[in-house]
Each structure stands twice: as structure tokens, then as C-alpha cells.
Design a protein around this motif. Structure first.
Motif, mmCIF file in Angstrom:
data_model
loop_
_atom_site.group_PDB
_atom_site.id
_atom_site.type_symbol
_atom_site.label_atom_id
_atom_site.label_comp_id
_atom_site.label_asym_id
_atom_site.label_seq_id
_atom_site.Cartn_x
_atom_site.Cartn_y
_atom_site.Cartn_z
ATOM 1 N N VAL A 94 0.807 -1.221 0.000
ATOM 2 C CA VAL A 94 0.000 0.000 0.000
ATOM 3 C C VAL A 94 0.840 1.271 0.000
ATOM 4 N N GLY A 95 2.149 1.172 0.309
ATOM 5 C CA GLY A 95 3.015 2.344 0.371
ATOM 6 C C GLY A 95 3.151 2.854 1.793
ATOM 7 N N ALA A 96 4.302 3.454 2.100
ATOM 8 C CA ALA A 96 4.566 3.936 3.460
ATOM 9 C C ALA A 96 3.613 5.056 3.849
ATOM 10 N N GLY A 97 3.306 5.967 2.911
ATOM 11 C CA GLY A 97 2.422 7.085 3.230
ATOM 12 C C GLY A 97 1.026 6.642 3.607
ATOM 13 N N PRO A 98 0.316 5.892 2.734
ATOM 14 C CA PRO A 98 -1.017 5.422 3.096
ATOM 15 C C PRO A 98 -1.029 4.534 4.339
ATOM 16 N N PHE A 99 -0.041 3.632 4.454
ATOM 17 C CA PHE A 99 -0.029 2.732 5.608
ATOM 18 C C PHE A 99 0.089 3.529 6.903
ATOM 19 N N ASN A 100 1.091 4.391 6.986
ATOM 20 C CA ASN A 100 1.278 5.161 8.207
ATOM 21 C C ASN A 100 0.146 6.160 8.418
ATOM 22 N N GLY A 101 -0.392 6.722 7.337
ATOM 23 C CA GLY A 101 -1.505 7.646 7.479
ATOM 24 C C GLY A 101 -2.718 6.983 8.091
ATOM 25 N N LEU A 102 -3.057 5.784 7.617
ATOM 26 C CA LEU A 102 -4.215 5.067 8.146
ATOM 27 C C LEU A 102 -3.998 4.645 9.591
ATOM 28 N N THR A 103 -2.828 4.061 9.880
ATOM 29 C CA THR A 103 -2.584 3.612 11.246
ATOM 30 C C THR A 103 -2.546 4.780 12.220
ATOM 31 N N LEU A 104 -1.959 5.896 11.800
ATOM 32 C CA LEU A 104 -1.823 7.038 12.699
ATOM 33 C C LEU A 104 -3.149 7.737 12.932
ATOM 34 N N THR A 105 -3.987 7.818 11.893
ATOM 35 C CA THR A 105 -5.308 8.411 12.075
ATOM 36 C C THR A 105 -6.149 7.556 13.010
ATOM 37 N N ALA A 106 -6.144 6.235 12.787
ATOM 38 C CA ALA A 106 -6.870 5.337 13.687
ATOM 39 C C ALA A 106 -6.313 5.452 15.100
ATOM 40 N N ASN A 107 -4.993 5.600 15.207
ATOM 41 C CA ASN A 107 -4.334 5.744 16.505
ATOM 42 C C ASN A 107 -4.849 6.977 17.243
ATOM 43 N N ILE A 108 -4.829 8.115 16.573
ATOM 44 C CA ILE A 108 -5.184 9.356 17.259
ATOM 45 C C ILE A 108 -6.670 9.426 17.580
ATOM 46 N N LEU A 109 -7.533 8.893 16.693
ATOM 47 C CA LEU A 109 -8.967 8.891 16.980
ATOM 48 C C LEU A 109 -9.279 7.974 18.157
ATOM 49 N N THR A 110 -8.590 6.853 18.228
ATOM 50 C CA THR A 110 -8.765 5.954 19.375
ATOM 51 C C THR A 110 -8.259 6.612 20.651
ATOM 52 N N SER A 111 -7.139 7.341 20.554
ATOM 53 C CA SER A 111 -6.616 8.060 21.717
ATOM 54 C C SER A 111 -7.610 9.108 22.203
ATOM 55 N N LEU A 112 -8.233 9.826 21.257
ATOM 56 C CA LEU A 112 -9.244 10.823 21.633
ATOM 57 C C LEU A 112 -10.421 10.174 22.340
ATOM 58 N N ALA A 113 -10.843 9.022 21.822
ATOM 59 C CA ALA A 113 -11.967 8.327 22.447
ATOM 60 C C ALA A 113 -11.610 7.853 23.852
ATOM 61 N N MET A 114 -10.393 7.334 24.035
ATOM 62 C CA MET A 114 -9.969 6.876 25.362
ATOM 63 C C MET A 114 -9.874 8.037 26.337
ATOM 64 N N ASP A 115 -9.349 9.188 25.857
ATOM 65 C CA ASP A 115 -9.261 10.370 26.723
ATOM 66 C C ASP A 115 -10.652 10.878 27.088
ATOM 67 N N ALA A 116 -11.549 10.921 26.106
ATOM 68 C CA ALA A 116 -12.887 11.474 26.339
ATOM 69 C C ALA A 116 -13.704 10.597 27.276
ATOM 70 N N LEU A 117 -13.596 9.277 27.104
ATOM 71 C CA LEU A 117 -14.431 8.357 27.875
ATOM 72 C C LEU A 117 -13.735 7.831 29.129
ATOM 73 N N GLY A 118 -12.436 8.105 29.261
ATOM 74 C CA GLY A 118 -11.706 7.612 30.418
ATOM 75 C C GLY A 118 -11.522 6.105 30.402
ATOM 76 N N LEU A 119 -11.231 5.540 29.223
ATOM 77 C CA LEU A 119 -11.065 4.092 29.107
ATOM 78 C C LEU A 119 -9.701 3.660 29.644
ATOM 79 N N PHE A 120 -9.629 2.418 30.108
ATOM 80 C CA PHE A 120 -8.386 1.796 30.579
ATOM 81 C C PHE A 120 -7.686 2.637 31.642
ATOM 82 N N GLY A 121 -8.468 3.168 32.563
ATOM 83 C CA GLY A 121 -7.891 3.867 33.700
ATOM 84 C C GLY A 121 -7.505 5.310 33.468
ATOM 85 N N LEU A 122 -7.692 5.824 32.247
ATOM 86 C CA LEU A 122 -7.388 7.231 31.985
ATOM 87 C C LEU A 122 -8.445 8.124 32.617
#
Length: 307
Positions: A94-122
Motif C-alpha cells: 500500500v506504500g509507506a504514506g497510506p499505511f502510516n496515514g491510516l494507522t496514525l489516524t486510527a491511533n489518534i482517533l482511538t486516543s481521543l476516544a480513550m481520553d474522552a471516555l476515560g477508558l483503561f484507567g485514563l
């Protein structure tokens, strides 16, 4: 102010993480068997962290700290390893750009959800519109980066076959974010960061080695092994710097700032890897669409990190 002194280390960790993905792809190409390649990639990590723990064995965890450890904390390395294996197996498709772009976007959106909802002890921070707007901008940026990657050759990196891998890559990015939080909790329970890193990566090596023993074919030929460059087996170590950074610093600078800096460095490095064809990657020039996508993602990261 003290936390900001950690930013350069986090930025370097993000750049090394992107390099590690491409190095893993080259290692997988030479060793043929993806499970063997993953085992080879992670073994040096365990060796390094075990050696450091034996050299600096204190402090050691107490019964009280172990008793407070969540059951999932030791699995942080396994969660993060999914993204590493995805890079090892799919980044050349898929290429380094698309691969890292997809993983990083999913990463940050999941981080936002964990911060907002206080998941996993946050600590629950609630819904904040500007960081989520930043997450939306990152998703838009990914679309531009991924689409620009597919114009070079429709039968190669971003072909229809490659795009079928996108859901797996997104899940890998989500697990990457979860793994950072789990590793931080593991470090809090075990006290010694070198012990925590060793415990985090040991299950990863066990899983990959076990799968390789169950599925040992195909095996690399002599000429394949002869083509392994000295830096290829170090791919896991470069990625481990980011894991260790999260294990140490995510509770000091915050998940948003940590992932924001890590992702910015990762993104810009991955686009450069594609543009210049470094580390054996297929060259994909960073045209206007890809540069615009990168700029939009950086703007999104700023909104997430600052607000």
C-alpha cells in the motif's frame, strides 16, 4: 515546562517508528516467511531490554503494585505488535504514506476516544470539539495521501487489492493507541521500566515464534539470507523506541501531546521515505495532493495536541 523537554525524544521516536515499518518490510521480503521475519525483528528487542534490566534491576515491583495491575497491562506489546506485523507484511503493498496515514489516524482517533471516555484507567476529559476537529482533518489528509499514492501504478502499491487491506491497517492503528496506554500501566505496576519493556515484548516473541514453528514454510533460500542487510534485523528496535517512550512519558505529557508529536514525526518521515525511495521503498513522489494531505494532517495534530 519540564514535560516539553521530552518532546525532542518523542519526535525522534516517531521518526524511528516510521523507519522501522519500512525496514520490517525489507526484512520480510528477504526472509520470505512473515512469522520468521517478525520473530527476528522482535528478538533483539527482548535481548536489549533484558540486558538493561539485568544491569539495572532496581527498583523492583511490590506485591501491592502487582496487585493493582490490570490483567491486560502485560498485553500492551502484543497490541502494538499488530501494527508492526502489518507494516512488515503490507507496507510494500500500500506504500509507506497510506499505511502510516491510516494507522496514525486510527491511533489518534482511538486516543481521543480513550481520553474522552476515560477508558483503561485514563481520566475522563469529556468531549472537546477542537481535538475531534483535528481528528477529522487527519482523516481528510489520509484520503489525499492514499489517493496520491495510487496514481503511480494502479496494479501495484495502492491497487484494489492493496485497498482491501485498509480495514486491517485501521484496526492495527487502533491497537497501537491502546498498547501505549497498557504499556504505561504496566510500567506503573512493575516500577522498573526495563523490566516492564521486557515483559511487554516477551509475549510478542513467543507468539510469533510459536506461529513460525507451526507454519515454518516457506523458508528463505541461501541467496535470500545473503541479501539481508545489517540494518534490517534492527527494525524492531527502532519501533521499540516509540513503545518505550510511551511506557515512560505518556503519563507525563498526556496521550494527546505524546501521540500528536509521535504522529507528526512518523507522518513526515513516511512521506519522505516514499518520496525519496529510501530503505528500498518504491518511490512515490510527494506531489501537491500528498503534500496537502500531510499539511492537513499536521494541522489536525496541532489542534489535538494544543487543545
Amino acid at each position: 515546562m519540564i514535560e516539553s523537554l521530552l518532546y525532542p525524544f518523542i519526535i525522534v521516536a516517531g521518526a524511528l517508528q516510521a523507519l522501522g515499518n519500512s525496514m520490517n518490510a525489507q526484512l520480510r521480503g528477504k526472509l520470505v516467511n512473515p512469522w520468521l521475519a517478525a520473530t527476528v525483528s522482535f528478538l533483539p528487542i527482548v535481548f536489549v531490554f533484558t540486558t538493561l534490566f539485568l544491569t539495572m534491576p532496581t527498583p523492583l515491583p511490590t506485591l501491592d503494585s502487582l496487585g493493582k495491575m490490570p490483567w491486560y497491562a502485560p498485553l500492551g506489546g502484543v497490541a502494538g505488535a499488530v501494527a508492526v506485523f502489518g507494516g512488515l507484511a503490507f507496507i510494500d503493498k500500500v506504500g509507506a504514506g497510506p499505511f502510516n496515514g491510516l494507522t496514525l489516524t486510527a491511533n489518534i482517533l482511538t486516543s481521543l476516544a480513550m481520553d474522552a471516555l476515560g477508558l483503561f484507567g485514563l481520566q475522563a476529559a469529556g468531549f472537546k470539539p477542537l481535538p475531534w476537529l483535528g481528528g477529522l482533518l487527519m482523516a481528510v489528509g489520509v484520503v489525499f495521501i492514499a489517493r496520491s499514492g495510487g496514481k503511480k501504478d494502479k496494479d501495484e502499491s495502492s491497487s484494489t487489492t492493496g485497498k482491501l487491506l485498509y480495514p486491517f491497517i485501521i484496526v492495527a492503528g487502533m491497537l497501537m493507541a491502546v498498547g501505549v496506554v497498557w504499556n504505561a500501566q504496566l510500567r506503573g505496576a512493575l516500577l522498573n521500566p526495563w523490566l516492564a519493556a521486557t515483559v511487554s515484548f516477551l509475549p510478542v516473541v513467543f507468539v510469533f515464534a510459536l506461529i513460525f514453528l507451526l507454519r515454518p514454510f516457506p523458508l528463505p533460500k541461501r541467496e535470500d539470507i545473503a541479501g539481508v542487510r545489517w540494518w534490517m534485523p534492527l527494525a524492531g528496535i527502532t519501533g521499540a523506541v516509540a513503545v518505550f517512550g510511551g511506557l515512560l512519558f505518556v503519563d507525563k505529557v498526556g496521550a494527546g501531546a505524546f501521540n500528536g508529536l509521535l504522529i507528526t514525526a512518523n507522518l513526515l518521515t513516511s512521506v519522505a521515505l516514499d518520496h525519496f525511495g529510501w530503505l528500498g521503498m518504491k518511490q512515490v513522489k510527494a506531489g501537491p495532493a500528498r503534500l496537502f494531505g500531510a499539511a492537513v494532517m499536521v494541522a489536525g495534530i496541532v489542534l489535538i495536541s494544543v487543545f
